[in-house]
Motif scaffolding. Sequence first.
Motif, mmCIF file in Angstrom:
data_model
loop_
_atom_site.group_PDB
_atom_site.id
_atom_site.type_symbol
_atom_site.label_atom_id
_atom_site.label_comp_id
_atom_site.label_asym_id
_atom_site.label_seq_id
_atom_site.Cartn_x
_atom_site.Cartn_y
_atom_site.Cartn_z
ATOM 1 N N PRO A 2 0.809 -1.241 0.000
ATOM 2 C CA PRO A 2 0.000 0.000 0.000
ATOM 3 C C PRO A 2 0.828 1.269 0.000
ATOM 4 O O PRO A 2 0.287 2.354 -0.242
ATOM 5 N N LEU A 3 2.169 1.164 0.218
ATOM 6 C CA LEU A 3 3.004 2.358 0.300
ATOM 7 C C LEU A 3 3.706 2.690 -1.014
ATOM 8 O O LEU A 3 4.366 3.727 -1.104
ATOM 9 N N ALA B 2 12.945 10.870 4.904
ATOM 10 C CA ALA B 2 12.181 9.696 5.355
ATOM 11 C C ALA B 2 11.709 8.871 4.171
ATOM 12 O O ALA B 2 11.742 7.630 4.197
ATOM 13 N N LEU B 3 11.262 9.539 3.112
ATOM 14 C CA LEU B 3 10.820 8.814 1.916
ATOM 15 C C LEU B 3 11.974 8.086 1.237
ATOM 16 O O LEU B 3 11.846 6.970 0.774
ATOM 17 N N THR B 4 13.116 8.789 1.187
ATOM 18 C CA THR B 4 14.288 8.170 0.569
ATOM 19 C C THR B 4 14.696 6.930 1.338
ATOM 20 O O THR B 4 14.981 5.871 0.765
ATOM 21 N N ASP B 5 14.736 7.078 2.667
ATOM 22 C CA ASP B 5 15.105 5.924 3.476
ATOM 23 C C ASP B 5 14.089 4.801 3.325
ATOM 24 O O ASP B 5 14.428 3.613 3.335
ATOM 25 N N LEU C 268 10.129 -0.470 2.160
ATOM 26 C CA LEU C 268 9.859 -0.663 0.736
ATOM 27 C C LEU C 268 11.040 -1.226 -0.052
ATOM 28 O O LEU C 268 10.900 -1.512 -1.243
ATOM 29 N N LYS C 269 12.193 -1.377 0.570
ATOM 30 C CA LYS C 269 13.351 -1.874 -0.174
ATOM 31 C C LYS C 269 13.112 -3.267 -0.744
ATOM 32 O O LYS C 269 13.436 -3.534 -1.915
ATOM 33 N N PRO C 270 12.537 -4.217 0.003
ATOM 34 C CA PRO C 270 12.277 -5.539 -0.607
ATOM 35 C C PRO C 270 11.342 -5.462 -1.804
ATOM 36 O O PRO C 270 11.487 -6.196 -2.783
ATOM 37 N N VAL C 271 10.369 -4.531 -1.731
ATOM 38 C CA VAL C 271 9.435 -4.380 -2.856
ATOM 39 C C VAL C 271 10.163 -3.821 -4.074
ATOM 40 O O VAL C 271 9.963 -4.275 -5.207
ATOM 41 N N LEU C 272 11.015 -2.821 -3.848
ATOM 42 C CA LEU C 272 11.772 -2.244 -4.958
ATOM 43 C C LEU C 272 12.701 -3.279 -5.577
ATOM 44 O O LEU C 272 12.814 -3.379 -6.811
ATOM 45 N N ASP C 273 13.362 -4.069 -4.753
ATOM 46 C CA ASP C 273 14.236 -5.122 -5.287
ATOM 47 C C ASP C 273 13.450 -6.124 -6.125
ATOM 48 O O ASP C 273 13.917 -6.603 -7.163
ATOM 49 N N LEU C 274 12.228 -6.439 -5.681
ATOM 50 C CA LEU C 274 11.394 -7.370 -6.430
ATOM 51 C C LEU C 274 11.038 -6.799 -7.800
ATOM 52 O O LEU C 274 11.064 -7.514 -8.812
#
Length: 657
Positions: free
Chosen positions: A341-342, A509-512, A519-525
């Motif tokens: 959702p983010l 905060a958004l960058t982190d 959200l890093k696992p989602v971006l990696d996916l």
Amino acid sequence: MKWWGSRRGRHSAASHSRTGGAKRGLIPGDALRRRGIGATAAAVLVSSALVTQGGITTDASWNDTEWAHAPAVGTSECGPDGAGFLNRAEGRALSGNLLGVNLDTLAEAEGVQVTNDGSTATATAGQPVTGIDSAFADPLTVNALSAIQLPLTGLLELPADNSTGVVGQFGQARSTGEALGASGYVDNSGGIDLADDQTGEYPGLATLRLSNLLNSPLLGDIGLGDTLSGVSDLELEVGAVAGQASFDTCAEAWGEGTAVAQRSVAASAAEDIVAGLDRRYLTASADLTFSSPTVGALSGELNNLLGGLEGTVNGLLGTQGVKTGIESGVANLLNAVLDNPLLTLGAIRLNTLTANIDLAPVRALIDTEFSDSGGVLTIDATAGTVSVDTSALLQQAYPDRFGDGLNGLPPNTNLLADEAILNALTQSLTGALTEWLSHVESQLVAAVDGIRITSTLSIDLRARLLAITPFIDVGHIAVSIDGTLAELRANKPGTVSTEVKLLSGLLGALTDLLTKGLLKPVLDLLLNTLLTGVGGVVSGVVDGVLPAVTGLPAKLTMVTAPLISLVSRLYNGLFLSNIVSITVNAQNAPATGGPPPPDWAPGQPTAPPEGQYEVAALRIGVLDGLGPNGVRLYLGRASVGPGCSPAEAAAGGCAGY
């Protein structure tokens, strides 16, 4: 000795020796041995006896005792010391009738005819051959033939340069009773030449332009409109030919056998009609060629396909549906794995897309002539021509009968008047077209697989800190694609690269959150999904807009079926209907084989006189029923006889001498 076919000749498995006897051009040595040379010579004599009281002339065989008591006033023996025999021999490379023109009366096509009156040999043409008794030789003056006016112009083409000895003529008539005639691919001693020592091939001899003949107004309306419809430049291309005939008057008179221990490959398989007679021939090739728009339609259809393919590849980005197809495909690819959702996707843009295809190998294949596996047909789709190797065609239809190509066949063999040969021809043509189109298809598939694609895409990313806060643009993923279409289909590593670019000025905060946080696992996916799946998306869309290049043999039946029908119609109309006949080893008075040519049949005004024996390597007949207005072309013709013994001469029974 075995022979086999090539595009322009026959190769010999033996050494390239000459035929025609122990010494080239001379009467074969075994024939001389049959004449009783040596210790037995005195046992066989021809008596030329004029009995004074009754005026009786006889030929008799005497032994030594009878010879001593015979009331003979003159005798002549068979052997090298014999004399008084009258004989005749001729070599005529070009003979017959061509649309009312009697080639035998043309000075430019004059043969070498040698006549011996019992003591002296005289010739109509040629020069005496050094070292060979009573022999004359002369090449056909082919340069002069080009000066002959219609109707020969455009009908028959002979080599302008005869320096290679393609067309020779020879005649020998000895007072000892032996005669030898030869023409065609012979040397100046009358021997039949074999293939060139260096190339293993024969030179070409003549081209008969059948289209011009069959369409000549001199033939009138012969109803060949449908047969020749869509066909032009129909020609018969003849390779080297040679005819040779030898005759021994003594052997004929005493009925000696004619068995020859060592025969040339060009010799007839059967013994001849009379003792002392031997006829041989050589026919290297007699190939048919023609042009037709139906043949050219093959390359036309394929070039249309290539043009459409090349145009689609070059204008790939502008092709309808490509841009939207790739963008929506990437969106579907990523949304299938995006469940957070983010984070959501923003706009997806196909920025660049280029493609290059190399069709040179395919075009080279289309521009190169091709053949069936048996070498029966050679087709040049670009030039629109078909060539039929007659020898290979006959071997395809009857491998047991035509193992030596066009040589070693019985007298008066009509080569093409057989429906089984037509079946072999259509099967060879069908096989050649199917095989060739399969090769073209394989090259096309390889060219499509090798299309080089480069592309760039941008995928906007939108994120929010909490489920209740709005989404804002935070950056995008840059995608670069570089690879062949086949590589993209397989999603091979290294063909796709991705890079995350964040917008400046965003809250830390958004960058982190994107790079380190939840959200890093989602971006990696998302990145991994792009690496492994975007190639398939691009290749799928590109494949969908390219013209189909598989199944060509079935797809091009609209051009191959008419070609097969054309060849069948042409063959039926010309050869099975006996409009055109091609005969090898043409002979009058044959001992075996087929009947003699119509104009040589007994009782015809053009038939050879009794006792004169003819052989021609090749006879081409067009509408034989038209008589003097038809076409009867003999190539490589030789004749011998009639022979006349001294006794017959003394009795006045030797007409023409």
